[in-house]
Scaffold this motif. Structure first.
Motif, PDB file in Angstrom:
ATOM      1  N   LEU A 176       0.796  -1.212   0.000  1.00  0.00           N
ATOM      2  CA  LEU A 176       0.000   0.000   0.000  1.00  0.00           C
ATOM      3  C   LEU A 176       0.834   1.269   0.000  1.00  0.00           C
ATOM      4  O   LEU A 176       0.349   2.320   0.372  1.00  0.00           O
ATOM      5  N   ALA A 196      -4.067  -3.289  -4.540  1.00  0.00           N
ATOM      6  CA  ALA A 196      -4.528  -2.110  -3.804  1.00  0.00           C
ATOM      7  C   ALA A 196      -5.490  -1.253  -4.620  1.00  0.00           C
ATOM      8  O   ALA A 196      -6.178  -0.393  -4.069  1.00  0.00           O
ATOM      9  N   ILE A 209      -8.871  -5.772  -1.530  1.00  0.00           N
ATOM     10  CA  ILE A 209      -7.451  -5.928  -1.827  1.00  0.00           C
ATOM     11  C   ILE A 209      -7.124  -7.402  -2.116  1.00  0.00           C
ATOM     12  O   ILE A 209      -6.433  -8.075  -1.350  1.00  0.00           O
ATOM     13  N   ASP A 215      -5.371  -3.211   4.092  1.00  0.00           N
ATOM     14  CA  ASP A 215      -5.711  -1.891   4.611  1.00  0.00           C
ATOM     15  C   ASP A 215      -6.200  -1.931   6.050  1.00  0.00           C
ATOM     16  O   ASP A 215      -6.565  -0.891   6.611  1.00  0.00           O
TER      17      ASP A 215
END
Length: 321
Positions: free
Chosen positions: A10, A256, A285, A304
């Motif tokens: 990320l 992502a 994701i 995340d």
């Protein structure tokens, strides 16, 4: 120093808003993708499992590797039910990418920042081989693809691959050999290499380079390790993760970004045309992909969120293009 796996996924990324099960031909209108059959299109993995890799053989079963401790989970695609078949080495020794061989006898496991390559019996889960101490201190053995002659693994933090020779039965022959990448390969200051596949003609390897030119697919000659950029007509893959080749159609999971870019390659894998982009509200994701029948299955890694023992993880599927 232990790395957060979310960090490798990320860096600077903002997850794109999900569309409602859309397969969008590039340059055309999107249409709703209908679920197929009575098999579940979504099923749960064990809480806290932290999936990353997936592999499916000739049987309707999927295998998943755990970032938490290296466990391998096997699930029926018909029911969504499964169990742990192989117990991993423990914390800081994950299973990242994994592949099952054509005979469905062996699982080849990439050991991530544990710097290991493991081979397990696909039925019992028993460990057959465990190669440790690969690369350097900052190495990460990420993904794997099988050819008739060898298993090839990426190293996400160093400009090199690992080659594990296979004998005629598909068993490991010897120990992994480090293969430095040359040609146009450019190593970034951080995470660089990710997913790996074969070209449609089977003569070369395809490797995601998340650093070069904003995210590039590289074609690597397995004999010389010379890497050349694949001409994708301007398509960038900055969050490219797992690769799935079906015929000449390459699915690139851009984790992502919560999307799969679909590319039509020439036989040599030197050029490709983006033909579709798959998005879905169920994507949280997704990292890697494998196919059974007319559907593509993906584990949601949920990079995340901060992982916890009770974090929910699942597997979702979308129709093939």
């Amino acid at each position: 120093m232990h790395r957060s796996f979310a960090r490798r996924s990320l860096l600077g990324a903002a997850a794109a808003a999900g569309a409602a099960a859309l397969v969008a031909p590039l340059g055309g209108a999107a249409h709703a993708a209908a679920p197929g059959g009575r098999w579940p299109t979504r099923f749960l993995l064990p809480a806290g499992f932290r999936p990353e890799g997936i592999t499916i053989g000739h049987s309707p079963c999927a295998y998943f590797g755990s970032l938490a401790n290296g466990d391998v989970y096997k699930a029926s695609l018909a029911t969504g039910q499964g169990r742990i078949i192989s117990t991993g080495p423990g914390t800081d020794n994950p299973t990242v990418g994994l592949k099952i061989d054509r005979a469905e006898r062996r699982l080849f496991l990439a050991g991530g920042w544990g710097r290991a390559i493991r081979v397990a019996d696909a039925r019992s889960g028993a460990l057959q081989k465990n190669f440790t101490g690969l690369g350097a201190e900052n190495s990460m053995v990420n993904d794997v693809i099988l050819t008739p002659e060898a298993a090839w693994f990426t190293d996400s933090y160093r400009p090199q691959l690992y080659r594990l020779a296979l004998d005629r039965s598909g068993a490991p022959a010897g120990v992994p050999v480090t293969v430095p990448l040359g040609g146009d390969w450019a190593q970034g200051p951080d995470f660089t290499a990710n997913g790996i596949e074969r070209t449609p003609d089977g003569r070369a390897l395809l490797v995601v380079n998340t650093f070069l030119d904003g995210g590039t697919l590289m074609r690597v000659d397995p004999g010389t390790a010379v890497a050349r950029a694949v001409d994708l007509g301007g398509l960038k893959i900055p969050r490219g993760d797992g690769l799935l080749l079906l015929g000449r159609t390459l699915y690139v999971v851009q984790q992502a970004l919560n999307q799969i870019d679909v590319i039509r390659l020439n036989d040599a894998g030197t050029r490709g045309t983006a033909v579709a982009r798959i998005t879905d509200d169920s994507f949280r994701i997704p990292t890697t992909a494998a196919a059974w029948g007319e559907r593509i299955y993906l584990p949601n890694a949920r990079f995340d969120v901060e992982p916890a023992p009770d974090t929910e993880y699942d597997v979702v599927s979308v129709p093939r293009v």
